[in-house]
Design a protein around this motif. Structure first.
Motif, short mmCIF file in Angstrom:
data_model
loop_
_atom_site.label_atom_id
_atom_site.label_comp_id
_atom_site.label_asym_id
_atom_site.label_seq_id
_atom_site.Cartn_x
_atom_site.Cartn_y
_atom_site.Cartn_z
N LYS A 1 0.81 -1.22 0.00
CA LYS A 1 0.00 0.00 0.00
C LYS A 1 0.84 1.28 0.00
CE LYS A 1 -3.93 0.11 0.49
NZ LYS A 1 -4.99 0.31 -0.49
N LYS A 2 2.17 1.10 0.08
CA LYS A 2 3.09 2.25 0.12
C LYS A 2 2.73 3.22 1.24
CE LYS A 2 4.42 2.09 -4.70
NZ LYS A 2 3.70 1.09 -5.40
N CYS A 3 2.52 2.66 2.43
CA CYS A 3 2.24 3.52 3.57
C CYS A 3 3.37 3.40 4.60
CB CYS A 3 0.88 3.21 4.18
SG CYS A 3 0.62 1.57 4.81
N ASP A 4 3.43 4.37 5.47
CA ASP A 4 4.47 4.49 6.48
C ASP A 4 4.33 3.37 7.52
OD1 ASP A 4 6.67 5.95 7.42
OD2 ASP A 4 5.42 7.02 8.87
N PHE A 5 5.45 2.81 7.96
CA PHE A 5 5.45 1.73 8.96
C PHE A 5 6.42 2.09 10.07
CE2 PHE A 5 6.62 -2.90 9.96
CZ PHE A 5 5.50 -3.10 10.74
N ARG A 6 5.95 2.12 11.31
CA ARG A 6 6.77 2.47 12.46
C ARG A 6 6.54 1.46 13.58
NH1 ARG A 6 9.10 5.05 9.27
NH2 ARG A 6 9.09 7.29 8.98
N ALA A 7 7.47 1.47 14.54
CA ALA A 7 7.37 0.58 15.70
C ALA A 7 7.47 1.40 16.97
CB ALA A 7 8.49 -0.46 15.66
N VAL A 8 6.92 0.84 18.02
CA VAL A 8 6.99 1.45 19.34
C VAL A 8 7.17 0.32 20.36
CG1 VAL A 8 4.49 1.41 19.69
CG2 VAL A 8 5.86 3.11 20.88
N SER A 9 7.85 0.62 21.45
CA SER A 9 8.02 -0.38 22.51
C SER A 9 6.67 -0.66 23.18
CB SER A 9 9.01 0.14 23.56
OG SER A 9 8.97 -0.68 24.71
N GLY A 10 6.42 -1.92 23.45
CA GLY A 10 5.20 -2.29 24.16
C GLY A 10 5.10 -1.64 25.52
N PHE A 11 6.24 -1.32 26.12
CA PHE A 11 6.22 -0.68 27.44
C PHE A 11 5.54 0.69 27.41
CE2 PHE A 11 9.85 -3.61 28.11
CZ PHE A 11 9.36 -4.30 29.21
N GLU A 12 5.57 1.35 26.26
CA GLU A 12 4.91 2.65 26.15
C GLU A 12 3.39 2.51 26.15
OE1 GLU A 12 6.32 6.00 23.89
OE2 GLU A 12 7.85 4.68 23.03
N LEU A 13 2.90 1.30 25.95
CA LEU A 13 1.46 1.08 25.88
C LEU A 13 0.87 0.51 27.17
CD1 LEU A 13 1.34 -0.36 22.26
CD2 LEU A 13 0.96 2.00 23.01
N ASN A 14 1.71 0.42 28.21
CA ASN A 14 1.18 -0.02 29.50
C ASN A 14 1.87 0.70 30.66
OD1 ASN A 14 3.62 -1.34 29.81
ND2 ASN A 14 2.74 -3.32 30.30
N ASP A 15 2.24 1.95 30.41
CA ASP A 15 2.89 2.79 31.44
C ASP A 15 4.14 2.15 32.01
OD1 ASP A 15 0.99 4.86 31.22
OD2 ASP A 15 -0.36 3.80 32.58
N PHE A 16 4.89 1.45 31.17
CA PHE A 16 6.15 0.78 31.53
C PHE A 16 5.96 -0.26 32.62
CE2 PHE A 16 7.48 4.31 29.05
CZ PHE A 16 8.57 3.84 28.35
N GLY A 17 4.78 -0.89 32.61
CA GLY A 17 4.51 -2.00 33.52
C GLY A 17 5.03 -3.30 32.94
N ALA A 18 4.81 -4.38 33.66
CA ALA A 18 5.28 -5.70 33.22
C ALA A 18 4.48 -6.19 32.01
CB ALA A 18 5.14 -6.70 34.37
N ILE A 19 5.18 -6.92 31.12
CA ILE A 19 4.58 -7.50 29.92
C ILE A 19 4.79 -9.01 29.97
CG2 ILE A 19 4.72 -7.66 27.40
CD1 ILE A 19 5.68 -4.74 27.40
N ARG A 20 3.71 -9.77 29.76
CA ARG A 20 3.80 -11.23 29.85
C ARG A 20 4.86 -11.79 28.89
NH1 ARG A 20 0.95 -14.60 32.21
NH2 ARG A 20 -0.94 -13.35 32.37
#
Length: 134
Positions: free
Chosen positions: A67-86
Motif C-alpha cells: 500500500k506504500k504507507c508508512d510503517f513504524r514501531a513502538v516499545s510495548g512498554f509505552e502502551l502499559n505505562d512501563f509496567g510488566a509485559i507477559r
C-alpha cells in the motif's frame, strides 16, 4: 490484541480481540482497509510473544509495502505505562532504567494512547524479541 484507528493524531475508535494475531490480524486489516485510506501503521514490536511478534511484523510490513504507507514501531512498554509485559506463563518482562529483565510478576494491561504523536515511534520496525528462542 488492540488496534486503534487514529484521525488527525487522535484515537477515534479501537478494536479489541482475544484472538491470536495469526488468526485475526488479516481480517481486521482487510476490514479497515475497505473503510479507510490507511496512510501509516505503528505497531508494538516487543517485548512479547515470539510468534505474535513475527506474525504481526510479517503481515503489517507486507501490507505497508504493497500500500506504500508508512510503517513504524513502538516499545510495548509505552502502551502499559512501563509496567510488566507477559513473557510466558510464569514470567514477565520488566523495564528498569533502560534495562529489560524477566521477573515473576503479574503483567499490566495495554491501553492505546489518546494522542498518537506522544509515542516514541521508530523506523527500526524489526521485532524486539529480548531473549533468544529456546
Amino acid at each position: 490484541m488492540l488496534v486503534g484507528i487514529y484521525e488527525d493524531d487522535k484515537l477515534t475508535s479501537q478494536i479489541i480481540s482475544e484472538e491470536k494475531a495469526s488468526e485475526e490480524l488479516i481480517n481486521i486489516l482487510s476490514d479497515l482497509n475497505s473503510k479507510f485510506d490507511i496512510k501509516s501503521i505503528t505497531y508494538a514490536n516487543g517485548p512479547g510473544s515470539f510468534m505474535g511478534l513475527k506474525v504481526s511484523y510479517a503481515i503489517l510490513k507486507t501490507f505497508c509495502i504493497v500500500k506504500k504507507c508508512d510503517f513504524r514501531a513502538v516499545s510495548g512498554f509505552e502502551l502499559n505505562d512501563f509496567g510488566a509485559i507477559r513473557a510466558n506463563k510464569m514470567l514477565s518482562f520488566t523495564y528498569d532504567n533502560g534495562n529489560i529483565n524477566l521477573e515473576k510478576i503479574e503483567p499490566k494491561p495495554f491501553k492505546l494512547p489518546i494522542i498518537l504523536s506522544k509515542l516514541n515511534k521508530s523506523c527500526d520496525t524489526l521485532p524486539n524479541y529480548i531473549i533468544d528462542a529456546v
